[in-house]
Design an enzyme around this catalytic site. Structure first.
Site, PDB file in Angstrom:
ATOM      1  N   GLU A   1      59.911  92.348  45.821  1.00 35.74           N
ATOM      2  CA  GLU A   1      59.003  91.271  46.237  1.00 35.74           C
ATOM      3  C   GLU A   1      57.565  91.468  45.759  1.00 35.74           C
ATOM      4  O   GLU A   1      56.756  90.550  45.846  1.00 35.74           O
ATOM      5  CB  GLU A   1      58.991  91.171  47.774  1.00 35.74           C
ATOM      6  CG  GLU A   1      60.252  90.575  48.374  1.00 35.74           C
ATOM      7  CD  GLU A   1      61.345  91.606  48.663  1.00 35.74           C
ATOM      8  OE1 GLU A   1      61.309  92.688  48.045  1.00 35.74           O
ATOM      9  OE2 GLU A   1      62.211  91.325  49.502  1.00 35.74           O
TER      10      GLU A   1
ATOM     11  N   THR B   1      66.977  90.950  45.646  1.00 32.98           N
ATOM     12  CA  THR B   1      66.768  92.227  46.339  1.00 32.98           C
ATOM     13  C   THR B   1      68.126  92.768  46.743  1.00 32.98           C
ATOM     14  O   THR B   1      69.013  92.014  47.128  1.00 32.98           O
ATOM     15  CB  THR B   1      65.940  92.045  47.616  1.00 32.98           C
ATOM     16  OG1 THR B   1      66.636  91.120  48.440  1.00 32.98           O
ATOM     17  CG2 THR B   1      64.572  91.528  47.325  1.00 32.98           C
TER      18      THR B   1
ATOM     19  N   LYS C   1      63.610 106.482  67.152  1.00 34.58           N
ATOM     20  CA  LYS C   1      62.726 106.285  68.308  1.00 34.58           C
ATOM     21  C   LYS C   1      63.144 107.234  69.419  1.00 34.58           C
ATOM     22  O   LYS C   1      64.153 107.033  70.078  1.00 34.58           O
ATOM     23  CB  LYS C   1      62.782 104.831  68.762  1.00 34.58           C
ATOM     24  CG  LYS C   1      62.212 103.926  67.672  1.00 34.58           C
ATOM     25  CD  LYS C   1      62.037 102.501  68.095  1.00 34.58           C
ATOM     26  CE  LYS C   1      61.324 101.758  66.950  1.00 34.58           C
ATOM     27  NZ  LYS C   1      61.912 100.503  66.587  1.00 34.58           N
TER      28      LYS C   1
ATOM     29  N   TRP D   1      57.825 107.776  67.560  1.00 41.50           N
ATOM     30  CA  TRP D   1      58.592 107.578  66.332  1.00 41.50           C
ATOM     31  C   TRP D   1      58.719 108.878  65.535  1.00 41.50           C
ATOM     32  O   TRP D   1      57.737 109.574  65.311  1.00 41.50           O
ATOM     33  CB  TRP D   1      57.908 106.527  65.442  1.00 41.50           C
ATOM     34  CG  TRP D   1      58.010 105.142  65.986  1.00 41.50           C
ATOM     35  CD1 TRP D   1      58.542 104.766  67.190  1.00 41.50           C
ATOM     36  CD2 TRP D   1      57.556 103.948  65.349  1.00 41.50           C
ATOM     37  NE1 TRP D   1      58.453 103.413  67.338  1.00 41.50           N
ATOM     38  CE2 TRP D   1      57.857 102.882  66.227  1.00 41.50           C
ATOM     39  CE3 TRP D   1      56.950 103.678  64.126  1.00 41.50           C
ATOM     40  CZ2 TRP D   1      57.541 101.559  65.904  1.00 41.50           C
ATOM     41  CZ3 TRP D   1      56.641 102.371  63.808  1.00 41.50           C
ATOM     42  CH2 TRP D   1      56.938 101.325  64.701  1.00 41.50           C
TER      43      TRP D   1
HETATM   44  P1  AMP Z   1      63.507  97.486  46.190  1.00 42.85           P
HETATM   45  O1  AMP Z   1      63.081  96.098  46.395  1.00 42.85           O
HETATM   46  O2  AMP Z   1      64.986  97.659  46.046  1.00 42.85           O
HETATM   47  O3  AMP Z   1      62.753  98.135  45.081  1.00 42.85           O
HETATM   48  O4  AMP Z   1      63.162  98.308  47.528  1.00 42.85           O
HETATM   49  C1  AMP Z   1      61.853  98.363  48.037  1.00 42.85           C
HETATM   50  C2  AMP Z   1      61.762  99.409  49.114  1.00 42.85           C
HETATM   51  O5  AMP Z   1      61.967 100.721  48.585  1.00 42.85           O
HETATM   52  C3  AMP Z   1      60.402  99.487  49.772  1.00 42.85           C
HETATM   53  O6  AMP Z   1      60.205  98.497  50.728  1.00 42.85           O
HETATM   54  C4  AMP Z   1      60.435 100.898  50.362  1.00 42.85           C
HETATM   55  O7  AMP Z   1      61.160 100.930  51.583  1.00 42.85           O
HETATM   56  C5  AMP Z   1      61.217 101.673  49.331  1.00 42.85           C
HETATM   57  N1  AMP Z   1      60.297 102.386  48.445  1.00 42.85           N
HETATM   58  C6  AMP Z   1      59.932 102.060  47.199  1.00 42.85           C
HETATM   59  N2  AMP Z   1      59.087 102.986  46.689  1.00 42.85           N
HETATM   60  C7  AMP Z   1      58.897 103.909  47.651  1.00 42.85           C
HETATM   61  C8  AMP Z   1      58.108 105.107  47.741  1.00 42.85           C
HETATM   62  N3  AMP Z   1      57.372 105.552  46.737  1.00 42.85           N
HETATM   63  N4  AMP Z   1      58.155 105.783  48.908  1.00 42.85           N
HETATM   64  C9  AMP Z   1      58.909 105.362  49.943  1.00 42.85           C
HETATM   65  N5  AMP Z   1      59.665 104.257  49.915  1.00 42.85           N
HETATM   66  C10 AMP Z   1      59.664 103.526  48.781  1.00 42.85           C
END
Ligand code: AMP
Length: 529
Positions: A319, A176, A427, A432
């Site tokens: 994940e 990640t 906040k 929020w």
């Molecule tokens: P990654 O593991 O780098 O793909 O990041 C995952 C994170 O990207 C998620 O936990 C979200 O915070 C953000 N994310 C992915 N898709 C979306 C979406 N469609 N809308 C908002 N946030 C997203």
């Protein structure tokens, strides 16, 4: 008692076998950085993958060993995935945009034995070779000569039977791109990958078939390219890859290869719109765009719908393999107003079979699906992480719930809406404010290219939002105009206390706004009022 059906381990090479048998001639196209285009098909990819599996065995690799890639999107990268997985290995996709420190950490942590890389990244390899402690073999994808990928394959005949093992063995490792702490590795299994492929291509997500021609603009190193390289052979889809990501090259490629589905994060679509505005060249054959990685802005969805292109808005994370939920047209779509359609697609979508979601408040009480109660989003299911690679403990609670770090609302119609990252919500006076909503509303304002909202210390309200805005080239937009636009989209008390113009905004290695850096930069900033 056991049932009477066949044991059929859900192993990834079966996807490729299926494509090579039933969709042998469906093409795999690569546009390389130097403008060359090469063509293969599923039969060719399967043959090359067997040759790579033989070559890796000849190099002494054993099942379970990690083979890393440091590469952009192309057919040879696809072969590296299937060849490695086919000999029982684990393919580890490394994101070349990470900092040196992270690149060193993850390759050493993964104990990669082989690195296959693009010539483009030779400077990274030269710089970090002395610090990578486990890599024994360096192979270059796009270089002729003895250390080249093609030379490696050419020494083999492809007479190879895939390594057979259990479906719970690992096949792929992705770290990640966390914004704090060391990156964490998610080790996918054959079973989780195959189930995810069936889900990702299904009609409630991407609706893949042998008719589909896919251009994954999402890099193969970003969260397994959203599962497309596994879902495509399952469906027999055509795949089109580009080693470069400029909108000019991509748009031409889409038209030449009659791409019907393209996938990418919101920033690539903003670049495509700029290309369309500048040249008038449209992606003529595209029927579907999948957007994910960050929230899809409303204005972006609207523009695609106006072009007659369906938008599928995906939410997930490394994940979750990564596709978890998908917003796509629900029943009654044709009868909805354009605003209702946009409301629907702006959410992160409905919950498919295999994924379970719940929302907890700060006291860990489960929240109702009422469309207003927001809290920490948790997820579980057969393609969700249980334990990070090499970690001493599970990443989930006793009931397998994984805390996503996202803040969300569940709606009575079964859809989910992300309101923020838990660390990014502002906040203000105990309530929020969603930074994501503010940003999305701001980029809908004419003249705004990109925006980031962060909380700034306030003596009375704890935090108040400020909005950092990058203007579009040539735009004269003013803070008052942006505020007037925002007033139509967010509650009055959400309006930013200040709007500041900046030349650019920092991004993570996967193109998300790097809020930690912005917060650090504005740590001592004091509101004028
Ligand atoms: P990654 O593991 O780098 O793909 O990041 C995952 C994170 O990207 C998620 O936990 C979200 O915070 C953000 N994310 C992915 N898709 C979306 C979406 N469609 N809308 C908002 N946030 C997203």
């Amino acid at each position: 008692m056991l049932g009477g059906m066949q044991d059929f381990e859900l192993r990834v090479p079966r996807l490729l076998d299926h494509a090579a048998r039933e969709h042998a001639k469906r093409e795999i196209i690569t546009r390389w950085a130097d403008g060359r285009e090469t063509r293969s098909d599923w039969a060719g990819i399967a043959h090359d993958s067997r040759r790579l599996a033989q070559a890796l065995e000849r190099l002494g690799l054993k099942p379970g060993d990690r083979v890393a890639t440091l590469a952009m999107n192309h057919g040879s990268h696809l072969v590296a995935w299937y060849g490695t997985i086919g000999m029982g290995g684990v393919v580890h996709t490394i994101n070349p945009r990470l900092f040196d420190e992270q690149l060193v950490y993850i390759a050493n942590h993964a104990e990669d034995r082989v690195l296959i890389y693009d010539k483009l990244f030779q400077p990274i390899v030269d710089r970090l070779k002395p610090l990578w402690t486990s890599i024994e073999h360096y192979i270059c994808f796009d270089r002729d000569g003895a250390d080249g990928f093609d030379a490696l394959l050419d020494a083999e005949d492809g007479q190879y039977a895939w390594f057979e093992g259990g479906e719970r063995e690992p096949c792929m490792l992705c770290y990640t791109s966390g914004t704090t702490g060391n990156p964490k590795g998610v080790l996918y299994t054959h079973r989780s990958t195959l189930l995810h492929a069936m889900h990702a291509g299904s009609p409630s997500v991407m609706t893949l078939s042998s008719r589909t021609a896919i251009l994954p603009i999402v890099p193969l190193f970003h969260a397994a390219a959203w599962g497309l390289c596994f879902a495509a052979p399952l469906a027999g889809s055509k795949m089109v890859f580009s080693q470069v990501n400029n909108a000019d090259a991509l748009c031409g490629l889409m038209n030449r290869e009659k791409v019907t589905l393209a996938s990418g994060v919101p920033t690539v679509w903003l670049a495509l719109f700029q290309h369309i505005d500048a040249t008038g060249e449209l992606p003529e054959t595209v029927e579907q765009i999948t957007v994910g990685g960050s929230a899809a802005p409303r204005a972006m969805i609207a523009r695609f719908l106006d072009m007659g292109i369906q938008v599928i808005h995906l939410w997930g994370m490394t994940e979750t393999s990564p596709v978890a939920t998908a917003a796509s047209p629900p029943p009654g779509w044709e009868d909805m107003s354009r605003d209702e359609q946009l409301d629907m697609l702006q959410k992160q979508g409905s919950i498919p079979f295999g994924i379970e979601l719940r929302v907890l408040d700060d006291d860990n009480a489960e929240q109702p699906r009422d469309g207003v109660s927001s809290g920490r989003l948790q997820v579980r299911g057969p393609w969700v992480v249980k334990r990070y690679f090499g970690a001493p403990e599970d990443a989930v609670d006793a009931e397998d719930w994984f805390d996503t770090g996202d803040v969300a609302v569940l709606h009575p119609d079964g859809t989910m809406q992300i309101t923020d990252r838990a660390k990014d919500v502002i906040k203000s006076g105990g309530e929020w404010i969603s930074s994501v909503d503010l940003e999305n509303a701001a980029v809908g304002c004419a003249g705004v290219a990109e925006a980031a909202a962060i909380g700034i210390y306030h003596p009375k309200w704890d935090e108040r939002p400020i909005l950092l805005v990058v203007k579009k080239p040539g735009s004269e937009v003013t803070p008052a105009e942006i505020n007037a636009h925002l007033e139509n989209h967010v509650a009055k008390w959400w309006l930013p206390d200040e709007i500041l113009f900046v030349d650019d905004l920092p991004h993570t290695a996967t193109g998300k706004l790097l809020k930690t850096e912005l917060r650090a930069r504005f740590k001592d900033y004091r509101l004028a009022a």
